[in-house]
Design a protein around this motif. Structure first.
Motif, PDB file in Angstrom:
ATOM      1  N   GLN A  13       3.495   6.159  -4.023  1.00  0.00           N
ATOM      2  CA  GLN A  13       4.314   7.003  -4.877  1.00  0.00           C
ATOM      3  C   GLN A  13       4.732   6.248  -6.132  1.00  0.00           C
ATOM      4  O   GLN A  13       4.865   6.823  -7.209  1.00  0.00           O
ATOM      5  CB  GLN A  13       5.582   7.461  -4.138  1.00  0.00           C
ATOM      6  CG  GLN A  13       5.275   8.233  -2.851  1.00  0.00           C
ATOM      7  CD  GLN A  13       5.379   7.320  -1.652  1.00  0.00           C
ATOM      8  OE1 GLN A  13       4.764   6.257  -1.639  1.00  0.00           O
ATOM      9  NE2 GLN A  13       6.120   7.735  -0.648  1.00  0.00           N
ATOM     10  N   LYS A  60       4.208   1.034  -2.539  1.00  0.00           N
ATOM     11  CA  LYS A  60       4.048   2.421  -2.138  1.00  0.00           C
ATOM     12  C   LYS A  60       3.218   3.171  -3.169  1.00  0.00           C
ATOM     13  O   LYS A  60       3.361   2.982  -4.369  1.00  0.00           O
ATOM     14  CB  LYS A  60       5.407   3.100  -2.032  1.00  0.00           C
ATOM     15  CG  LYS A  60       6.211   2.637  -0.826  1.00  0.00           C
ATOM     16  CD  LYS A  60       5.864   3.481   0.370  1.00  0.00           C
ATOM     17  CE  LYS A  60       6.795   3.159   1.530  1.00  0.00           C
ATOM     18  NZ  LYS A  60       6.452   3.929   2.705  1.00  0.00           N
ATOM     19  N   ASN A  85       0.595  10.040   2.961  1.00  0.00           N
ATOM     20  CA  ASN A  85       1.877   9.707   3.579  1.00  0.00           C
ATOM     21  C   ASN A  85       2.125  10.506   4.856  1.00  0.00           C
ATOM     22  O   ASN A  85       2.786  10.035   5.783  1.00  0.00           O
ATOM     23  CB  ASN A  85       3.023   9.953   2.586  1.00  0.00           C
ATOM     24  CG  ASN A  85       3.062   8.919   1.475  1.00  0.00           C
ATOM     25  OD1 ASN A  85       2.726   7.763   1.689  1.00  0.00           O
ATOM     26  ND2 ASN A  85       3.449   9.338   0.282  1.00  0.00           N
ATOM     27  N   GLN A  86       1.595  11.733   4.894  1.00  0.00           N
ATOM     28  CA  GLN A  86       1.821  12.609   6.042  1.00  0.00           C
ATOM     29  C   GLN A  86       0.729  12.499   7.101  1.00  0.00           C
ATOM     30  O   GLN A  86       0.877  13.046   8.203  1.00  0.00           O
ATOM     31  CB  GLN A  86       1.912  14.065   5.566  1.00  0.00           C
ATOM     32  CG  GLN A  86       3.078  14.349   4.630  1.00  0.00           C
ATOM     33  CD  GLN A  86       3.049  15.756   4.085  1.00  0.00           C
ATOM     34  OE1 GLN A  86       2.026  16.453   4.196  1.00  0.00           O
ATOM     35  NE2 GLN A  86       4.152  16.195   3.481  1.00  0.00           N
ATOM     36  N   GLU A 130      -1.559  11.733  10.077  1.00  0.00           N
ATOM     37  CA  GLU A 130      -1.479  11.116  11.398  1.00  0.00           C
ATOM     38  C   GLU A 130      -2.276  11.959  12.385  1.00  0.00           C
ATOM     39  O   GLU A 130      -2.477  13.159  12.181  1.00  0.00           O
ATOM     40  CB  GLU A 130      -0.028  10.989  11.866  1.00  0.00           C
ATOM     41  CG  GLU A 130       0.711  12.308  12.021  1.00  0.00           C
ATOM     42  CD  GLU A 130       2.109  12.120  12.584  1.00  0.00           C
ATOM     43  OE1 GLU A 130       2.303  11.163  13.358  1.00  0.00           O
ATOM     44  OE2 GLU A 130       3.003  12.918  12.246  1.00  0.00           O
ATOM     45  N   TYR A 172      -1.636   2.294   6.634  1.00  0.00           N
ATOM     46  CA  TYR A 172      -1.511   3.093   5.413  1.00  0.00           C
ATOM     47  C   TYR A 172      -2.764   2.966   4.545  1.00  0.00           C
ATOM     48  O   TYR A 172      -3.186   3.935   3.897  1.00  0.00           O
ATOM     49  CB  TYR A 172      -0.272   2.653   4.636  1.00  0.00           C
ATOM     50  CG  TYR A 172       0.058   3.560   3.477  1.00  0.00           C
ATOM     51  CD1 TYR A 172       0.251   4.924   3.670  1.00  0.00           C
ATOM     52  CD2 TYR A 172       0.161   3.046   2.182  1.00  0.00           C
ATOM     53  CE1 TYR A 172       0.551   5.754   2.610  1.00  0.00           C
ATOM     54  CE2 TYR A 172       0.468   3.884   1.113  1.00  0.00           C
ATOM     55  CZ  TYR A 172       0.655   5.239   1.338  1.00  0.00           C
ATOM     56  OH  TYR A 172       0.952   6.067   0.282  1.00  0.00           O
ATOM     57  N   ILE A 190      -1.520  11.615  -2.598  1.00  0.00           N
ATOM     58  CA  ILE A 190      -0.549  10.636  -2.123  1.00  0.00           C
ATOM     59  C   ILE A 190       0.309  11.247  -1.013  1.00  0.00           C
ATOM     60  O   ILE A 190       0.551  10.625   0.025  1.00  0.00           O
ATOM     61  CB  ILE A 190       0.338  10.156  -3.291  1.00  0.00           C
ATOM     62  CG1 ILE A 190      -0.513   9.375  -4.289  1.00  0.00           C
ATOM     63  CG2 ILE A 190       1.482   9.288  -2.782  1.00  0.00           C
ATOM     64  CD1 ILE A 190       0.205   9.079  -5.594  1.00  0.00           C
ATOM     65  N   THR A 191       0.728  12.503  -1.225  1.00  0.00           N
ATOM     66  CA  THR A 191       1.536  13.195  -0.216  1.00  0.00           C
ATOM     67  C   THR A 191       0.764  13.328   1.091  1.00  0.00           C
ATOM     68  O   THR A 191       1.314  13.097   2.173  1.00  0.00           O
ATOM     69  CB  THR A 191       1.944  14.587  -0.729  1.00  0.00           C
ATOM     70  OG1 THR A 191       2.658  14.443  -1.959  1.00  0.00           O
ATOM     71  CG2 THR A 191       2.811  15.310   0.277  1.00  0.00           C
ATOM     72  N   LYS A 194      -5.362   5.325   5.840  1.00  0.00           N
ATOM     73  CA  LYS A 194      -5.023   6.710   5.502  1.00  0.00           C
ATOM     74  C   LYS A 194      -5.377   7.006   4.047  1.00  0.00           C
ATOM     75  O   LYS A 194      -5.898   8.090   3.727  1.00  0.00           O
ATOM     76  CB  LYS A 194      -3.538   6.956   5.757  1.00  0.00           C
ATOM     77  CG  LYS A 194      -3.165   6.909   7.244  1.00  0.00           C
ATOM     78  CD  LYS A 194      -1.669   7.063   7.458  1.00  0.00           C
ATOM     79  CE  LYS A 194      -1.320   6.969   8.945  1.00  0.00           C
ATOM     80  NZ  LYS A 194       0.135   7.120   9.195  1.00  0.00           N
ATOM     81  N   TRP A 197      -1.701   7.015  -7.798  1.00  0.00           N
ATOM     82  CA  TRP A 197      -3.025   7.004  -7.165  1.00  0.00           C
ATOM     83  C   TRP A 197      -4.038   6.204  -7.983  1.00  0.00           C
ATOM     84  O   TRP A 197      -4.814   5.422  -7.444  1.00  0.00           O
ATOM     85  CB  TRP A 197      -3.502   8.442  -7.005  1.00  0.00           C
ATOM     86  CG  TRP A 197      -4.813   8.586  -6.308  1.00  0.00           C
ATOM     87  CD1 TRP A 197      -6.043   8.658  -6.878  1.00  0.00           C
ATOM     88  CD2 TRP A 197      -5.029   8.662  -4.897  1.00  0.00           C
ATOM     89  NE1 TRP A 197      -7.020   8.776  -5.931  1.00  0.00           N
ATOM     90  CE2 TRP A 197      -6.410   8.789  -4.692  1.00  0.00           C
ATOM     91  CE3 TRP A 197      -4.187   8.647  -3.790  1.00  0.00           C
ATOM     92  CZ2 TRP A 197      -6.973   8.888  -3.422  1.00  0.00           C
ATOM     93  CZ3 TRP A 197      -4.741   8.763  -2.526  1.00  0.00           C
ATOM     94  CH2 TRP A 197      -6.113   8.881  -2.346  1.00  0.00           C
TER      95      TRP A 197
END
Length: 576
Positions: free
Chosen positions: A5, A3, A89-90, A92, A51, A85-86, A54, A9
């Motif tokens: 997180q 991940k 993850n969000q 879409e 991922y 990173i946030t 993204k 980065w």
């Protein structure tokens, strides 16, 4: 992959991320080449939910994009590593869109280009959608579409035109689409994209998002806002098919001449060559050219577009036509055919002289704008250090010279322009040293350089700063990209070599690409066409510019090398 997180980065392996995304894009491209739409959609859905894709989309809009410092309605201009990173993850395709901010960019002619700037989140979503859509359409786009496509440039379009007109004098429809991005028909575009429901709803949301001008909100019922990450791809999709339509409508044909002998002559098809919203149609018959104009206007009706009346003209490459002078301008170049002796003329494949020569060189408008920019820099430099002023001049001259040096006869213009520059520099010297004599001024501002004893410059003690001269640029023949080739065809080495041969590529990059065989010095991965390449100084001394101290690396590899040398300190772009 761990991940983001946890890994952070700066510790992400961008080479692996790029590789995974590229493999999915290659599968989309191959399926599209085979006409397998269900498989195209399958891999597109996999990619937008990936991922790694993204992360790459966020990197492109927050670190790689030239427009990363322009804020949308959210006021965000850049992101530090943790918010990146946030965002990844969000991220879409949620079928929603936030309003755009209107920004007007001034053009050389005094007019302004309105851009619609999305928020960083919307830019990342658009970058993600583009990663999925572009390989599908790169398999479909026509061979003579060159604008805003990976691995293609304006030089390819100019090269295609030169090849088409050098063998035979022809008539030309030189056209410009009026407000192309502002007028595209939404429903037509959605039908043409023909994508899966989630992607369709997301694109529809972007098209109808609306624009904030100051505190006033305007709805968008047509067009795709120029300035969005995905706008150029959508415009190319909308204009796809025009080239094929014209060539099918006016195909190659045979005709009898020299009656009663009945000699047969081949008449070529009408050829359309396009760069974004600028295009030319080429044919040897003026009647066909006029018919092409009518057919294009009819084809545009469904698309919601129309030709710009002031910027659209019909002319001939060799002769005057209806008060229109011979030749035409395209992307800053002037393309014109001149009568010539058999020893100077273009030749056919059998070596026979054609008694004419086609010249490609900077247009008069391009030369005028260049000289005006030079004068502007000099005018601003009266109250500044001359060394800084000359550095700005050098940046402009190098950019301009590198762009135009691929023109077959640009050096003719370069010589004349350099003579004009001497006069401009002398006038600057007369104003700066208005109380001095001409001899003092000449000695003060002109110095011996590599290419001329009259090189504009400034000496401060022992430090001499010289301007770049147009005499330094040598003609570089540009090799046009063949047919329907695209970077998604998997031949990465071919594409990185082309990048090294581009006339606008800086000298250090050209040398490095050849020396390193197109591979990054740090990660050993082949550079791709959309990768940002940076020069890394091995000993960390940026003043040591010896060739064995400079290597080429990806921008993310450069960050890691800097971190290692600085003991994991902060890099130039804020990553840690």
């Amino acid at each position: 992959m761990p991940k983001a997180q946890e890994a952070g980065w700066s510790k992400l392996d961008w080479s692996k991320i790029q590789s995974k995304v590229t493999k999915l894009q290659s599968k989309i491209y191959q399926a599209s080449c085979n006409g397998d739409k269900p498989t195209v959609v399958k891999y597109q859905q996999m990619l937008v939910n990936s991922y790694t894709a993204k992360l790459l989309a966020v990197k492109r809009v927050t670190q790689d994009s030239r427009g990363k410092a322009t804020a949308g309605v959210d006021g965000e201009k850049s992101l530090s590593p943790e918010p990146r990173i946030t965002l990844a993850n969000q991220l879409e395709l949620d079928e929603k869109a936030e309003p755009l901010v209107r920004v007007e960019i001034p053009k050389p002619d005094g007019s302004k280009t309105p851009l619609g700037i999305p928020t960083l989140k919307e830019r990342a979503k658009q970058a993600l959608a583009k990663l999925a859509l572009e390989p599908e359409w790169e398999a479909l786009f026509e061979p003579n579409s060159y604008g805003f496509r990976p691995g293609r440039s304006g030089h390819d379009a100019v090269g295609a035109i030169e090849l088409a007109v050098r063998i035979k004098a022809t008539y030309i429809l030189a056209a410009d689409i009026k407000y192309c991005f502002d007028n595209l028909n939404h429903e037509y575009l959605i039908r043409k994209i023909n994508t899966y429901p989630n992607m369709e709803k997301q694109i529809r949301a972007w098209l109808r998002v609306g624009i904030l001008t100051g505190d006033v909100f305007f709805e968008t019922e047509k067009g795709t806002p120029e300035g969005s990450v995905i706008s150029s791809l959508l415009a190319n999709i909308a204009l796809h098919g025009l080239e094929t339509y014209i060539s099918n409508k006016f195909p190659q044909r045979t005709t009898k001449i020299g009656i009663p002998e009945g000699k047969i002559e081949e008449i070529g098809e009408a050829r359309l060559i396009r760069y974004a919203d600028n295009f030319v149609v080429i044919h040897e018959d003026c009647e066909v050219i006029n018919q092409c104009k009518e057919e294009i206007e009819n084809w545009f009706q469904e698309v919601g577009l129309f030709l710009h009346p002031r910027k659209t003209r019909i002319c001939h490459t060799l002769n005057e036509y209806k008060e229109e002078g011979p030749g035409f301008d395209f992307l800053g170049f002037n393309i014109r055919t001149y009568p010539a002796s058999k020893y100077q003329s273009n030749t056919e494949s059998n070596g026979e002289g054609l008694m004419m020569i086609t010249k490609v060189k900077p247009s008069e408008k391009s030369e005028r704008e260049f000289l005006d920019q030079i004068k502007g820099i000099l005018a601003q430099g009266h109250d500044k250090k001359p060394e800084l002023m000359i550095k700005r001049l050098n940046w402009l001259i190098r950019e301009w010279g590198n762009y135009f040096k691929s023109g077959s006869h640009s050096l003719e213009s370069f010589g004349k322009l350099q003579n004009t520059l001497y006069k401009i520099y002398l006038n600057w010297g007369k104003k700066r040293f208005s109380k001095r004599g001409l001899g003092y001024i000449i000695k003060k501002i002109f110095h011996k350089g590599k290419y001329s004893n009259w090189t504009f410059g400034w000496q401060d003690g022992t430090k001499l700063t010289l301007s770049v001269t147009l005499s330094e640029f040598r003609y570089e023949k540009y090799i046009k990209v063949p047919g329907v080739r695209t970077p998604y065809d998997g031949d990465w080495l071919y594409w990185v070599r082309r990048r090294g041969e581009n006339p606008e590529t800086p000298k250090d990059l050209k040398i490095g690409i050849k020396k390193q065989e197109g591979k990054c010095f740090a990660c050993k991965m082949i550079f791709q066409v959309d990768n940002i390449i940076e020069i890394h100084h091995v000993d960390q001394n940026r003043k040591n510019n010896k060739s064995n101290n400079k290597v080429l690396v990806h921008n993310h590899c450069h960050d890691k090398l800097q971190q290692m040398s600085a003991g994991l300190g902060e890099t130039r772009d804020g990553t840690v």
